[in-house]
Design a protein around this motif. Structure first.
Motif, PDB file in Angstrom:
ATOM      1  N   HIS A 125     -18.268  44.647  52.857  1.00 28.74           N
ATOM      2  CA  HIS A 125     -18.742  43.246  52.928  1.00 28.74           C
ATOM      3  C   HIS A 125     -20.068  43.075  52.203  1.00 28.74           C
ATOM      4  N   ALA A 126     -20.812  44.150  52.057  1.00 25.85           N
ATOM      5  CA  ALA A 126     -22.145  44.059  51.435  1.00 25.85           C
ATOM      6  C   ALA A 126     -22.165  44.677  50.043  1.00 25.85           C
ATOM      7  N   ASP A 127     -20.971  44.883  49.454  1.00 25.28           N
ATOM      8  CA  ASP A 127     -20.918  45.534  48.139  1.00 25.28           C
ATOM      9  C   ASP A 127     -21.704  44.780  47.063  1.00 25.28           C
ATOM     10  N   GLY A 128     -21.832  43.459  47.233  1.00 21.37           N
ATOM     11  CA  GLY A 128     -22.502  42.661  46.205  1.00 21.37           C
ATOM     12  C   GLY A 128     -23.993  42.509  46.449  1.00 21.37           C
ATOM     13  N   ILE A 129     -24.519  43.238  47.417  1.00 17.44           N
ATOM     14  CA  ILE A 129     -25.933  43.055  47.772  1.00 17.44           C
ATOM     15  C   ILE A 129     -26.728  44.277  47.347  1.00 17.44           C
ATOM     16  N   THR A 130     -27.695  44.065  46.474  1.00 15.96           N
ATOM     17  CA  THR A 130     -28.594  45.174  46.132  1.00 15.96           C
ATOM     18  C   THR A 130     -29.973  44.642  45.778  1.00 15.96           C
ATOM     19  N   GLY A 131     -30.970  45.452  46.082  1.00 19.19           N
ATOM     20  CA  GLY A 131     -32.350  45.090  45.747  1.00 19.19           C
ATOM     21  C   GLY A 131     -32.983  44.087  46.695  1.00 19.19           C
ATOM     22  N   ILE A 132     -32.314  43.820  47.819  1.00 21.13           N
ATOM     23  CA  ILE A 132     -32.892  42.825  48.738  1.00 21.13           C
ATOM     24  C   ILE A 132     -33.724  43.495  49.830  1.00 21.13           C
ATOM     25  N   SER A 133     -34.473  42.633  50.509  1.00 24.63           N
ATOM     26  CA  SER A 133     -35.146  43.043  51.727  1.00 24.63           C
ATOM     27  C   SER A 133     -34.641  42.104  52.806  1.00 24.63           C
ATOM     28  N   LEU A 134     -34.024  42.656  53.811  1.00 25.45           N
ATOM     29  CA  LEU A 134     -33.427  41.836  54.881  1.00 25.45           C
ATOM     30  C   LEU A 134     -34.404  41.770  56.054  1.00 25.45           C
ATOM     31  N   PRO A 135     -35.096  40.645  56.207  1.00 15.42           N
ATOM     32  CA  PRO A 135     -36.069  40.581  57.304  1.00 15.42           C
ATOM     33  C   PRO A 135     -35.340  40.416  58.643  1.00 15.42           C
ATOM     34  N   LEU A 136     -35.652  41.309  59.551  1.00 15.82           N
ATOM     35  CA  LEU A 136     -35.075  41.232  60.911  1.00 15.82           C
ATOM     36  C   LEU A 136     -36.269  41.041  61.818  1.00 15.82           C
ATOM     37  N   ASP A 137     -36.871  39.848  61.695  1.00 13.59           N
ATOM     38  CA  ASP A 137     -38.248  39.722  62.185  1.00 13.59           C
ATOM     39  C   ASP A 137     -38.479  38.523  63.093  1.00 13.59           C
ATOM     40  N   GLY A 138     -37.386  37.955  63.626  1.00 11.12           N
ATOM     41  CA  GLY A 138     -37.555  36.836  64.546  1.00 11.12           C
ATOM     42  C   GLY A 138     -38.273  35.651  63.923  1.00 11.12           C
ATOM     43  N   GLY A 139     -38.262  35.565  62.599  1.00 11.24           N
ATOM     44  CA  GLY A 139     -38.864  34.407  61.927  1.00 11.24           C
ATOM     45  C   GLY A 139     -40.318  34.608  61.508  1.00 11.24           C
ATOM     46  N   TRP A 140     -40.824  35.822  61.595  1.00  8.72           N
ATOM     47  CA  TRP A 140     -42.229  36.105  61.199  1.00  8.72           C
ATOM     48  C   TRP A 140     -42.507  35.626  59.776  1.00  8.72           C
ATOM     49  N   THR A 141     -41.563  35.932  58.837  1.00  8.89           N
ATOM     50  CA  THR A 141     -41.844  35.672  57.414  1.00  8.89           C
ATOM     51  C   THR A 141     -41.469  34.248  56.977  1.00  8.89           C
ATOM     52  N   ILE A 142     -41.122  33.377  57.938  1.00  6.90           N
ATOM     53  CA  ILE A 142     -40.838  31.988  57.557  1.00  6.90           C
ATOM     54  C   ILE A 142     -42.090  31.368  56.939  1.00  6.90           C
ATOM     55  N   ARG A 143     -43.250  31.682  57.534  1.00  8.35           N
ATOM     56  CA  ARG A 143     -44.473  31.034  57.027  1.00  8.35           C
ATOM     57  C   ARG A 143     -45.342  32.014  56.266  1.00  8.35           C
TER      58      ARG A 143
END
Ligand code: NAD
Length: 239
Positions: free
Chosen positions: A221-239
Motif C-alpha cells: 500500500h505504501a509502494d509509492g511513498i518515498t522521501g517523506i516524513s510522517l508526523p505522528l505527533d498529535g498535531g504538534w507540527t500543524i503550527r
C-alpha cells in the motif's frame, strides 16, 4: 533489522514486523532485554554498541527492511552541553544509520526491493530549546533519509521517516520524572502542561502506533511513498 529493538518503539516495531512474518534481527546494546525479545519472536539478538563506528561491520548485510531506531536524549543549555555527549549522540543517531545503510543497501539493490524506515521525531522537523544534539541529529536523519530515497528509487528501495511526538517509552518516562523534579510539579502536570502544550491531541502516542506506521510503510500500500516524513505527533507540527 531493527536497531534499539530491546525497548520502547524499537521493541514495538520488532514485535509488529515479526507478527507480519518477518525474521527480525534485534540490534541493541542491552544484552538481557535483546535476548529475551529475540527468543520471544524467534529472531536473533545482536549485541552491539552503535556508538562504536566499526561495530556496524559485525551486523548482517542482508536485511531487506532496515529500521534505524536506536536513539537517546540529553537535555542541557547549549553553552553547557558536553561536546563529547553531542558527538556520541551524532554517532548513534546519524553515523550508525549511515553506516548501516552503506552496509545493507547493496543487498537490497541486488534483490530489487528494500524498505528503510528511520525513526526520526517531531524534533526532526521542529526545534525545542536545550535539545541541541537531539534536534541536530534528527534533522540530519531526515536529510539522510531523503538522499537515500533519491539514490535508491531506481532499485526498488524506499526510504521514509516516521516522526513521532512524545511516545510512552522508558526514554520519555525518564524525562517526565526529571522535569517533574525540576519544575516541582506532579508528573501528570508535566505531561499535560509541558510536553503536550503544543499538540492538538492531549495524549502521549503509544509505541504500537509508531510500529503500525512502520509496518504500513513496508506494505505494498505504501509502494509509492518515498522521501517523506510522517508526523505522528498529535498535531504538534500543524503550527
Ligand atoms: P528507549 O530508551 O525506550 O529505547 C531505545 C533503545 O535504543 C534501547 O533499547 C537502547 O538500549 C538502545 N540504544 C541506545 N543507544 C544505543 C547504542 N549506542 N547502541 C545500541 N543500542 C542503543 O527509547 P524510545 O523512546 O523507544 O526511542 C526510540 C527512538 O525513537 C529514538 O531514536 C528516539 O529518538 C525516537 N523517538 C522517541 C520519542 C519518544 O517520545 N519516546 C519520540 C520521537 C522519537
Amino acid at each position: 533489522m531493527v536497531t534499539g529493538a530491546a525497548s520502547g518503539i524499537g521493541r514495538a516495531c520488532a514485535l509488529a514486523l515479526s507478527a507480519e512474518g518477518a525474521f527480525v534481527h534485534v540490534v541493541d546494546r542491552s544484552r538481557a532485554a535483546a535476548q529475551r525479545l529475540a527468543e520471544e519472536i524467534g529472531g536473533v539478538a545482536h549485541l552491539v554498541d552503535l556508538s562504536v563506528p566499526d561495530a556496524v561491520d559485525t551486523l548482517p548485510d542482508d536485511a531487506d527492511v532496515l529500521v534505524n531506531n536506536a536513539g537517546l536524549q540529553h537535555v542541557a543549555p547549549l553553552h553547557s552541553f558536553p561536546p563529547e555527549r553531542f558527538a556520541f549522540m551524532q554517532r548513534v543517531m546519524v553515523e550508525a544509520p549511515f553506516r548501516l545503510l552503506r552496509r545493507t543497501l547493496p543487498r537490497m539493490y541486488e534483490r530489487g526491493w528494500g524498505r528503510v524506515v528511520n525513526i526520526s521525531s517531531v524534533h526532526g522537523l521542529r526545534a525545542s530549546p536545550y535539545k541541541s544534539a537531539y534536534v541536530a541529529a534528527k534533522h540530519a536523519l531526515e536529510g539522510l533519509s531523503k538522499v537515500v530515497a533519491l539514490e535508491a528509487a531506481a532499485h526498488g528501495v524506499t526510504s521514509n521517516c516516521v516522526s513521532p511526538g512524545y511516545v510512552r517509552t522508558p526514554l520519555v518516562e525518564e524525562q517526565i520524572a526529571a522535569q517533574a523534579r525540576a519544575h516541582g510539579m506532579p508528573e501528570e502536570e508535566v505531561v499535560s502542561r509541558v510536553m503536550l502544550e503544543r499538540t492538538a491531541l492531549k495524549r502521549l502516542i503509544e509505541p504500537e502506533e509508531v510500529a503500525r506506521a512502520v509496518v504500513w510503510l513496508c506494505t505494498p500500500h505504501a509502494d509509492g511513498i518515498t522521501g517523506i516524513s510522517l508526523p505522528l505527533d498529535g498535531g504538534w507540527t500543524i503550527r
